[in-house]
Design a protein around this motif. Structure first.
Motif, PDB file in Angstrom:
ATOM      1  N   UNK A 157       0.836  -1.201   0.000  1.00  0.00           N
ATOM      2  CA  UNK A 157       0.000   0.000   0.000  1.00  0.00           C
ATOM      3  C   UNK A 157       0.873   1.253   0.000  1.00  0.00           C
ATOM      4  N   UNK A 158       1.853   1.283   0.890  1.00  0.00           N
ATOM      5  CA  UNK A 158       2.773   2.421   0.938  1.00  0.00           C
ATOM      6  C   UNK A 158       3.585   2.568  -0.325  1.00  0.00           C
ATOM      7  N   UNK A 159       4.008   1.449  -0.889  1.00  0.00           N
ATOM      8  CA  UNK A 159       4.807   1.457  -2.116  1.00  0.00           C
ATOM      9  C   UNK A 159       4.018   2.061  -3.274  1.00  0.00           C
ATOM     10  N   UNK A 160       2.764   1.658  -3.404  1.00  0.00           N
ATOM     11  CA  UNK A 160       1.918   2.216  -4.472  1.00  0.00           C
ATOM     12  C   UNK A 160       1.827   3.735  -4.332  1.00  0.00           C
ATOM     13  N   UNK A 161       1.623   4.202  -3.111  1.00  0.00           N
ATOM     14  CA  UNK A 161       1.521   5.649  -2.893  1.00  0.00           C
ATOM     15  C   UNK A 161       2.847   6.361  -3.163  1.00  0.00           C
ATOM     16  N   UNK A 162       3.941   5.733  -2.794  1.00  0.00           N
ATOM     17  CA  UNK A 162       5.262   6.328  -3.064  1.00  0.00           C
ATOM     18  C   UNK A 162       5.551   6.391  -4.559  1.00  0.00           C
TER      19      UNK A 162
END
Length: 189
Positions: free
Chosen positions: A101-106
Motif C-alpha cells: 500500500x505504501x509502495x503504491x503511494x510512493x
C-alpha cells in the motif's frame, strides 16, 4: 536532521502506529472464525501515512509484540498461537499489505484517489494471506476458505479502505507540514 534523529523518529513512528493497530484491533464484531476488527483500518491508515518501509516496520512491531504474548490482537488476544492459528495469516498479511500500500503511494502520489486504489489492493492482499492460512490450518476446501475468510469482509473492507484513505491522507498532510514525518520522494508523471 541528523541520522540519529531520523532513526529515533523511525522507531517512535513505528511504535506509535503499532500501538494504534493494537487499539483499533479491540474494536471488533465477533464472527464464528475471524472477527471483523479495526486492525485492517489501522494497517491502511499506517501505510497511507508512513509509506512502505516504515508502515511495514510498524506492522512487524505489532506482530512481534503480539507474538510474545501482549494482548494486542483482536479480542485482546496475544501469543504465537494466534499467528499459527486460523487468523494468523491476516496478521502476516498486514506486513505485506502495509508495504505494498505504501509502495503504491510512493510510486504514484499521496492523493486520495491513489490511496483508495492502494488500500483496496491492500485489502485483497490481507484477505489472500488470511484465506490461505485459514484453508490449510483448518483443512478447508478453497470454497469453504473463501466463504469463511473473504466474503464476510468484502463490504466492510471497502468501507475501511475508504476511511483509511481519507483519514490517512488528511493526517499525513498535517504531519508533513508539522515536520513530524518526512515527505517521501515521488515519481513525477
Amino acid at each position: 536532521m541528523d541520522q540519529q534523529n531520523k532513526k529515533l523518529r523511525l522507531i517512535l513512528n513505528s511504535a506509535l502506529f503499532a500501538a494504534l493497530t493494537a487499539i483499533l484491533a479491540q474494536i471488533d464484531i465477533p464472527l464464528p472464525l475471524i472477527p471483523i476488527s479495526g486492525q485492517t483500518l489501522a494497517v491502511g491508515i499506517t501505510a497511507t501515512i508512513l509509506g512502505s518501509k516504515q508502515g511495514a516496520l510498524a506492522m512487524i512491531c505489532y506482530a512481534v509484540i503480539g507474538a510474545v504474548g501482549a494482548p494486542v490482537f483482536a479480542g485482546f488476544s496475544g501469543g504465537a498461537h494466534v499467528l499459527v492459528g486460523p487468523s494468523g495469516g491476516y496478521v502476516f498479511g498486514f506486513i505485506v499489505t502495509a508495504y505494498v500500500t505504501g509502495w503504491i503511494l510512493e510510486k504514484t502520489s499521496f492523493r486520495l484517489a491513489n490511496a483508495l486504489i492502494a488500500n483496496i489492493v491492500g485489502m485483497v492482499i490481507t484477505l489472500a494471506f488470511g484465506t490461505v492460512q485459514l484453508k490449510f490450518i483448518l483443512d478447508y476446501t478453497w470454497n469453504a476458505a473463501f466463504l469463511a475468510g473473504v466474503y464476510p469482509f468484502i463490504a466492510v473492507g471497502i468501507i475501511k479502505a475508504v476511511l483509511a484513505s481519507w483519514i490517512g491522507i488528511a493526517v499525513r498532510k498535517r504531519l508533513v507540514q508539522a515536520n513530524l514525518i518526512l515527505e517521501t520522494k515521488q515519481k513525477v508523471a
